[in-house]
Design a protein around this motif. Structure first.
Motif, PDB file in Angstrom:
ATOM      1  N   GLY A   1      -3.244  -5.052   5.276  1.00  0.00           N
ATOM      2  CA  GLY A   1      -2.733  -3.690   5.338  1.00  0.00           C
ATOM      3  C   GLY A   1      -2.022  -3.365   6.636  1.00  0.00           C
TER       4      GLY A   1
ATOM      5  N   HIS B   1       0.826  -1.202   0.000  1.00  0.00           N
ATOM      6  CA  HIS B   1       0.000   0.000   0.000  1.00  0.00           C
ATOM      7  C   HIS B   1       0.864   1.257   0.000  1.00  0.00           C
ATOM      8  N   VAL B   2       1.930   1.219   0.786  1.00  0.00           N
ATOM      9  CA  VAL B   2       2.855   2.350   0.860  1.00  0.00           C
ATOM     10  C   VAL B   2       4.169   1.852   1.434  1.00  0.00           C
TER      11      VAL B   2
ATOM     12  N   ALA C   1       3.569   5.532  -2.677  1.00  0.00           N
ATOM     13  CA  ALA C   1       2.627   4.465  -2.963  1.00  0.00           C
ATOM     14  C   ALA C   1       2.882   3.927  -4.368  1.00  0.00           C
TER      15      ALA C   1
ATOM     16  N   TYR D   1       1.192  -2.692   9.280  1.00  0.00           N
ATOM     17  CA  TYR D   1       2.418  -1.891   9.208  1.00  0.00           C
ATOM     18  C   TYR D   1       3.594  -2.712   9.740  1.00  0.00           C
TER      19      TYR D   1
ATOM     20  N   ASP E   1       7.641  -1.886  -6.586  1.00  0.00           N
ATOM     21  CA  ASP E   1       6.723  -2.675  -5.771  1.00  0.00           C
ATOM     22  C   ASP E   1       6.684  -4.130  -6.203  1.00  0.00           C
TER      23      ASP E   1
ATOM     24  N   THR F   1       6.623  -0.162   5.986  1.00  0.00           N
ATOM     25  CA  THR F   1       5.678  -0.448   4.913  1.00  0.00           C
ATOM     26  C   THR F   1       4.307  -0.799   5.468  1.00  0.00           C
ATOM     27  N   GLN F   2       3.289  -0.439   4.740  1.00  0.00           N
ATOM     28  CA  GLN F   2       1.934  -0.938   4.971  1.00  0.00           C
ATOM     29  C   GLN F   2       1.676  -1.913   3.825  1.00  0.00           C
ATOM     30  N   ALA F   3       1.506  -3.174   4.165  1.00  0.00           N
ATOM     31  CA  ALA F   3       1.480  -4.168   3.104  1.00  0.00           C
ATOM     32  C   ALA F   3       0.645  -5.374   3.504  1.00  0.00           C
TER      33      ALA F   3
END
Length: 116
Positions: free
Chosen positions: A102, A31-32, A51, A104, A72, A96-98
């Motif tokens: 979602g 996500h970021v 992002a 962190y 990414d 990262t938010q992944a």
């Protein structure tokens, strides 16, 4: 999920460094990806975030000097730091938010020291 940050070091004012963050594990989708830093006696602060698709956000203190980028597909993020100043000295952390939830995640820090 694991984040591995690298690329820190000692550099003179005006110099450059490139930080790399490698994410592994269940990181899809990303996500970021972001870089934070924490100087001694100070709070951790956002340096830059990006992002997939290229939308970015920078701390005002680094605008025009630092550039964040992302691959990414490979789970990689980079921070190109130019025109470094002594006040950029800090431990830099990858974040990262992944993943499907979602969440962190934080990597270990990498020390950046800028001498005057």
């Amino acid at each position: 999920v694991q984040l591995q940050a690298s690329g820190g070091g000692l550099v003179q004012a005006g110099g450059s460094l490139r930080l790399t963050c490698a994410a592994s594990g269940d990181i899809s989708p990303i996500h970021v990806m972001a870089w934070f830093r924490q100087a001694p006696g100070k709070r951790r602060e956002l340096v830059a975030a990006i992002a997939p698709g290229g939308r970015t956000n920078y701390n005002d203190s680094v605008k025009g000097r630092f550039t964040i980028s992302i691959d990414d597909a490979k789970g990689m993020a980079y921070l190109q730091m130019d025109s470094l100043k002594p006040e950029d000295t800090a431990v830099y952390y990858c974040n990262t938010q992944a993943g499907p939830l979602g969440m962190y995640y934080w990597g270990q820090g990498t020390q950046v020291t800028v001498s005057s």
